[in-house]
Design a protein around this motif. Structure first.
Motif, short mmCIF file in Angstrom:
data_model
loop_
_atom_site.label_atom_id
_atom_site.label_comp_id
_atom_site.label_asym_id
_atom_site.label_seq_id
_atom_site.Cartn_x
_atom_site.Cartn_y
_atom_site.Cartn_z
N VAL A 29 81.46 3.11 41.13
CA VAL A 29 81.10 3.65 42.43
C VAL A 29 79.66 4.13 42.46
O VAL A 29 79.28 5.05 41.70
CB VAL A 29 82.05 4.82 42.82
N TYR A 30 78.87 3.52 43.32
CA TYR A 30 77.51 3.98 43.59
C TYR A 30 77.57 4.85 44.83
O TYR A 30 77.90 4.38 45.93
CB TYR A 30 76.57 2.79 43.79
N ALA A 31 77.28 6.13 44.65
CA ALA A 31 77.38 7.12 45.73
C ALA A 31 75.99 7.44 46.24
O ALA A 31 75.12 7.89 45.48
CB ALA A 31 78.07 8.39 45.22
N VAL A 32 75.76 7.23 47.51
CA VAL A 32 74.42 7.34 48.08
C VAL A 32 74.37 8.39 49.18
O VAL A 32 75.27 8.48 50.01
CB VAL A 32 73.98 5.96 48.64
N SER A 33 73.29 9.16 49.19
CA SER A 33 73.08 10.17 50.23
C SER A 33 71.64 10.68 50.13
O SER A 33 70.98 10.51 49.09
CB SER A 33 74.05 11.34 50.06
N ARG A 34 71.17 11.31 51.19
CA ARG A 34 69.87 11.99 51.13
C ARG A 34 69.94 13.18 50.17
O ARG A 34 68.95 13.56 49.55
CB ARG A 34 69.46 12.50 52.51
N ARG A 35 71.12 13.79 50.05
CA ARG A 35 71.27 15.03 49.31
C ARG A 35 71.82 14.75 47.91
O ARG A 35 73.00 14.92 47.64
CB ARG A 35 72.18 15.99 50.09
N LEU A 36 70.94 14.36 47.03
CA LEU A 36 71.33 13.99 45.67
C LEU A 36 71.97 15.15 44.92
O LEU A 36 72.91 14.97 44.14
CB LEU A 36 70.10 13.49 44.90
N ASP A 61 66.19 -1.01 50.21
CA ASP A 61 65.84 -2.13 49.32
C ASP A 61 66.00 -1.73 47.86
O ASP A 61 66.53 -2.50 47.04
CB ASP A 61 64.39 -2.56 49.57
N LYS A 62 65.54 -0.52 47.53
CA LYS A 62 65.60 -0.06 46.14
C LYS A 62 67.03 0.10 45.66
O LYS A 62 67.37 -0.30 44.54
CB LYS A 62 64.85 1.27 46.02
N VAL A 63 67.89 0.68 46.50
CA VAL A 63 69.28 0.90 46.11
C VAL A 63 70.00 -0.43 45.88
O VAL A 63 70.68 -0.63 44.86
CB VAL A 63 70.02 1.73 47.17
N VAL A 64 69.87 -1.36 46.82
CA VAL A 64 70.55 -2.65 46.69
C VAL A 64 70.04 -3.40 45.47
O VAL A 64 70.82 -3.97 44.69
CB VAL A 64 70.38 -3.49 47.97
N ALA A 65 68.72 -3.40 45.26
CA ALA A 65 68.14 -4.10 44.11
C ALA A 65 68.62 -3.49 42.79
O ALA A 65 68.90 -4.22 41.82
CB ALA A 65 66.61 -4.04 44.19
N THR A 66 68.74 -2.16 42.76
CA THR A 66 69.20 -1.47 41.55
C THR A 66 70.62 -1.89 41.18
O THR A 66 70.93 -2.17 40.01
CB THR A 66 69.15 0.06 41.75
N ILE A 67 71.49 -1.94 42.19
CA ILE A 67 72.89 -2.30 41.94
C ILE A 67 73.02 -3.76 41.51
O ILE A 67 73.74 -4.09 40.56
CB ILE A 67 73.76 -2.03 43.18
N ILE A 68 72.31 -4.63 42.20
CA ILE A 68 72.40 -6.06 41.88
C ILE A 68 71.85 -6.32 40.48
O ILE A 68 72.41 -7.12 39.70
CB ILE A 68 71.65 -6.89 42.93
N LYS A 69 70.77 -5.65 40.12
CA LYS A 69 70.19 -5.85 38.79
C LYS A 69 71.16 -5.44 37.70
O LYS A 69 71.28 -6.11 36.67
CB LYS A 69 68.89 -5.05 38.67
N LYS A 70 71.87 -4.33 37.92
CA LYS A 70 72.79 -3.82 36.89
C LYS A 70 74.15 -4.48 36.92
O LYS A 70 74.74 -4.77 35.87
CB LYS A 70 72.94 -2.31 37.04
N GLU A 71 74.69 -4.71 38.14
CA GLU A 71 76.07 -5.19 38.26
C GLU A 71 76.17 -6.67 38.63
O GLU A 71 77.21 -7.29 38.40
CB GLU A 71 76.80 -4.36 39.33
#
Length: 270
Positions: A29-36, A61-71
């Motif tokens: 699970v990649y959990a995304v929010s402004r409030r880390l 763009d950064k979030v999607v690229a990070t997930i695709i690169k790893k998973e």
């Protein structure tokens, strides 16, 4: 089957409760929010929190690229970010209305556009869009919020047709009254924009109704249960109406007609 799940809007309420359940079930699970800072408990459970502003293209763009690169894939996208802009149409600045659509509609659309190619390549995937029972009905002082959710309903229906041949499911989640921070944000907005002036009376009635019903909604766990069903279903339903008032209010809106429904809604905030 373990899946890679991206949740937009996971720092509190429905998103956080569902993320916990999915993590515990063994999903990535990649959990995304402004409030880390509010997602460190998810990290402790094994989730992967990432800071992102849904209105910032570079963040997306950064979030999607990070997930695709790893998973290498994203099996499930849950677009759950949003808020309620309440106040009289006459009082709310158009820039505020635009921001409501930027968060509730356009930011969501941008994330979805960037995830679709990977799902289409995999010929599978599920996109869950959080609408509301408010996407099928309306309440006083909520014109811009309801407009954004009505737009999301139509947009999601079209998307479902476009993606069906690629094996991608599009699901609309329509929560009813859920105990989250949403009501507090809504109350702050309506008081800020229309708490004084021509609409003070209706606003006071709305505030009294909110106070009377405070804490009477469904727990976020009912949404977590629904998300669990959607994620694990081979062929999920197109809509899930979940939580207090969701089914009866939408039923009344569909079958009772405008004038009778207007009367019912206004009686609820007297």
């Amino acid at each position: 089957m373990q899946k890679v799940i991206l949740i937009i809007g996971a720092s509190a309420g429905m998103g956080k409760e569902s993320a916990k359940k999915l993590i515990q079930q063994g999903h990535t699970v990649y959990a995304v929010s402004r409030r880390l800072e509010l997602m460190q408990d998810l990290k402790a459970l094994g989730g992967i929190p990432i800071q992102m502003d849904v209105t910032n293209e570079a963040d997306i763009d950064k979030v999607v690229a990070t997930i695709i690169k790893k998973e290498g894939k994203i099996d499930v996208l849950w677009n759950n970010a949003g808020y309620g802009l309440y106040g009289a149409v006459e009082d709310i600045p158009i820039d505020e209305a635009r921001q409501q659509f930027e968060v509730n509609m356009f930011g969501l659309s941008s994330v979805t556009q960037k995830v679709i190619p990977y799902m289409r390549h995999a010929k599978s995937g599920t996109i869950i869009n959080t609408s509301s029972m408010g996407g099928k009905m309306y309440t006083p002082m909520g014109a811009w919020y309801h407009a954004s959710k009505h737009a999301l309903e139509g947009w999601s229906d079209c998307l479902r047709l476009e993606l069906k041949s690629f094996g991608i499911n599009v699901v609309i989640l329509e929560p009813g009254a859920i105990i989250t921070e949403w009501a507090g944000i809504m109350a702050d907005n309506v008081k800020k924009f229309s708490g004084n002036g021509a609409y003070k009376g209706p606003v006071n009635n709305l505030m009294a109704a909110l106070k009377k019903n405070e804490g009477t909604g469904s727990a976020p766990a009912v949404i977590a249960d629904a998300i669990h069903k959607i994620v694990n279903a081979r062929r999920p339903k197109t809509r899930y109406r979940v939580g207090k008032w969701a089914k009866p209010m939408v039923w009344m809106r569909i079958y009772l007609g405008d004038r009778l429904f207007d009367k019912i809604v206004m009686n609820m905030v007297k």
